[in-house]
Design an enzyme around this catalytic site. Structure first.
Site, PDB file in Angstrom:
ATOM      1  N   PRO A   2      44.918  35.098  38.503  1.00 21.96           N
ATOM      2  CG  PRO A   2      46.821  34.729  37.224  1.00 21.96           C
ATOM      3  CD  PRO A   2      46.130  34.289  38.470  1.00 21.96           C
ATOM      4  CD  GLU A   3      38.848  36.691  36.398  1.00 23.12           C
ATOM      5  OE1 GLU A   3      38.332  36.641  35.270  1.00 23.12           O
ATOM      6  OE2 GLU A   3      38.198  36.551  37.431  1.00 23.12           O
TER       7      GLU A   3
END
Ligand SMILES: [Zn+2]
Length: 313
Positions: A2-3
């Site tokens: 996930p960013e």
């Protein structure tokens, strides 16, 4: 992984549904979920039970809950490692169990917070808050005290960060990914920010102007902000979720994962190359690669629309 935009969506969900709630019971069943906790699952249970969640905070891709209104150095926080596939789900406490659930905290409103992680790279750790190593006085989980400010923080100083980046004689993309320099920019949004800036990721940071590097940081913030706008509203009210890179944010990407497709600015096919054991995506016309010898890229002009931040050379 996930960013930042995905982690921010999870943080907002936790802020809406978990902050203000007391924790009445905790179970940690996943063998790997507590592996970063010296005292194992028992320590996590003992240090969370009876606490009231009073904050959901984030720096870069790091996410943590704070308790009992105690936001001082030494106070406990719950650092949530999302890993590759971690999810924080809020459900009613009588909802059926789901696969890959490794921990849960029963809340005093009849709901529970579940940690679901198929690939088990994530986990929970209860750690004390400590001052950030960057000297800003910001309190972070002690094990993340090295993490630099991210471009969304009110105290983020783009010019100072750009100066720090230019002082390092290495590739600009490598520095964008270095969490001790600037946090929260992962592989996807580094590629997107560099494309918006018209700069190839293997250009030496020291050979770029201060304006150009500050421009890349600006683009990193705006591309992540756009992603947040695109994906931040598509959530069921009680479902706090993160699925990593391949989910709902894809629409907003111009080069990442688009090898062979036309650049939306000039029509040239997007290229993928290996970089730091990952893929870098770029337009070979808008972002002229440096020569492999490490020599500076030449001054080729770019056809078509002018590029923001193209004053660089
Ligand atoms: Zn292009």
């Amino acid at each position: 992984m996930p960013e930042l935009p995905e982690v921010e969506v999870v943080r907002r969900g936790l802020e809406s549904h978990v902050v203000g709630r007391g924790i009445t019971r905790v179970e940690v069943t996943g063998a790997r979920t507590a592996r970063r906790q010296p005292g194992g699952p028992t320590e996590i249970v003992d240090r969370l039970r009876g606490r009231v969640v009073t904050g959901a905070q984030r720096r870069g891709k790091y996410l943590w809950l704070t308790f009992d209104g105690d936001h001082t150095a030494g106070a406990d926080c719950l650092l949530v490692h999302l890993g590759m596939s971690g999810q924080m789900l809020v459900t009613t406490a009588d909802a059926p169990p789901v696969r890959h659930m490794h921990a849960r905290a029963v809340l005093d409103d009849g709901n529970e917070l579940r940690f679901v992680d198929q690939r088990t790279f994530g986990g929970w750790t209860v750690v004390p808050l400590a001052e950030a190593l960057d000297g800003t006085g910001v309190l972070l989980p002690a094990s993340a005290a090295h993490v630099a400010a991210d471009p969304f923080e009110p105290g983020f100083d783009a010019l100072a960060t750009a100066r720090a980046i230019r002082r390092r004689d290495t590739e600009i993309k490598r520095l964008l990914l270095d969490q001790t320099v600037v946090s929260g920019i992962g592989n996807i949004y580094a590629d997107e920010a560099l494309w918006r800036s018209g700069i190839h990721g293997r250009r030496r940071a020291g050979a770029l102007t201060l304006t150009a590097v500050a421009g890349v940081l600006d683009h990193a913030r705006s591309v992540m902000s756009d992603a947040l706008d695109a994906g931040g509203t598509s959530f069921d009210a009680l479902y706090v979720n993160v699925n990593g890179a391949s989910g709902y944010f894809d629409r907003s990407l111009d080069v990442y994962g688009r090898a062979g497709e036309p650049c939306s600015r000039c029509g040239t096919a997007v290229v993928r190359e290996d970089f730091m054991n990952r893929g870098s995506h770029f337009c070979p016309v808008c972002q002229v690669p440096p020569r492999r010898s490490g020599a500076r890229a030449g001054g080729r002009s770019v056809p078509g629309r002018s590029l923001p931040g193209r004053s660089v050379r």
